[in-house]
Design an enzyme around this catalytic site. Structure first.
Site, PDB file in Angstrom:
ATOM      1  CG  HIS A   1     -50.281 -72.287  78.516  1.00 33.64           C
ATOM      2  ND1 HIS A   1     -50.067 -71.954  79.440  1.00 33.64           N
ATOM      3  CD2 HIS A   1     -49.406 -71.300  78.215  1.00 33.64           C
ATOM      4  CE1 HIS A   1     -49.246 -71.284  79.631  1.00 33.64           C
ATOM      5  NE2 HIS A   1     -49.342 -70.610  78.712  1.00 33.64           N
TER       6      HIS A   1
ATOM      7  CG  ASP B   1     -46.199 -69.106  77.219  1.00 35.43           C
ATOM      8  OD1 ASP B   1     -47.008 -68.898  77.578  1.00 35.43           O
ATOM      9  OD2 ASP B   1     -45.296 -69.997  77.369  1.00 35.43           O
TER      10      ASP B   1
ATOM     11  CE1 TYR C   1     -34.938 -76.123  58.992  1.00 33.83           C
ATOM     12  CE2 TYR C   1     -32.911 -77.755  58.594  1.00 33.83           C
ATOM     13  CZ  TYR C   1     -33.308 -76.887  58.150  1.00 33.83           C
ATOM     14  OH  TYR C   1     -33.634 -76.164  57.337  1.00 33.83           O
TER      15      TYR C   1
END
Length: 142
Positions: free
Chosen positions: A22, A64, A112
């Site tokens: 998670h 999530d 990035y």
């Protein structure tokens, strides 16, 4: 082959997604993304495009729900408000899964930096500009 699992999700991808906990994140990257440079764990799937890979990943990965911005894309350099075809594709894919998820766009280098922390990077052969997405894994209810 497995029943109910898109065959594009090979053993390396399934292992990587299953090993995530998670809050861990996966990157689905386009063909121009510096995957080799940023990935801690890289799976190359150059024969896949964003639509196919994203749909397959979203078919097995819970998004999530506990933290804001669980799905992130890359904003257009020099024009952060511009919506690219890849952004539309990602939003459409999110519309097909449960939950009210929206795409948050990050500046290129912030994207990035976030990708460097991801548990898994899946490098596709996508040719659409900005065809990159980070998804934070959620939990599966009992």
């Amino acid at each position: 082959m497995l029943i109910g699992i898109d065959p594009i999700l090979g053993p390396d991808i399934l292992h990587g997604l299953r090993a995530m906990g998670h809050g861990d994140e996966v990157v689905i990257a386009d063909g121009s993304f510096p995957a080799e440079t940023v990935a801690r764990r890289l799976v190359r799937m150059e024969a896949a495009d964003l639509r196919r890979m994203l749909g397959a990943v979203l078919s097995v990965l819970p998004i999530d729900e506990s933290e804001p911005d669980p799905v992130m894309g890359m904003e257009v350099i020099g024009n952060p408000a511009e919506v690219m075809p890849a952004h539309t594709l990602i939003r459409e894919a999110l519309g097909r899964v449960a939950g009210n998820h929206r795409l948050t766009l990050l500046e290129r280098f912030a994207f990035y930096d976030r990708a460097k922390q991801a548990s898994l990077v899946i490098a596709t052969g996508e040719r659409l500009f900005y065809g990159n997405v980070i998804i934070r894994k959620g939990t599966v209810a009992a």
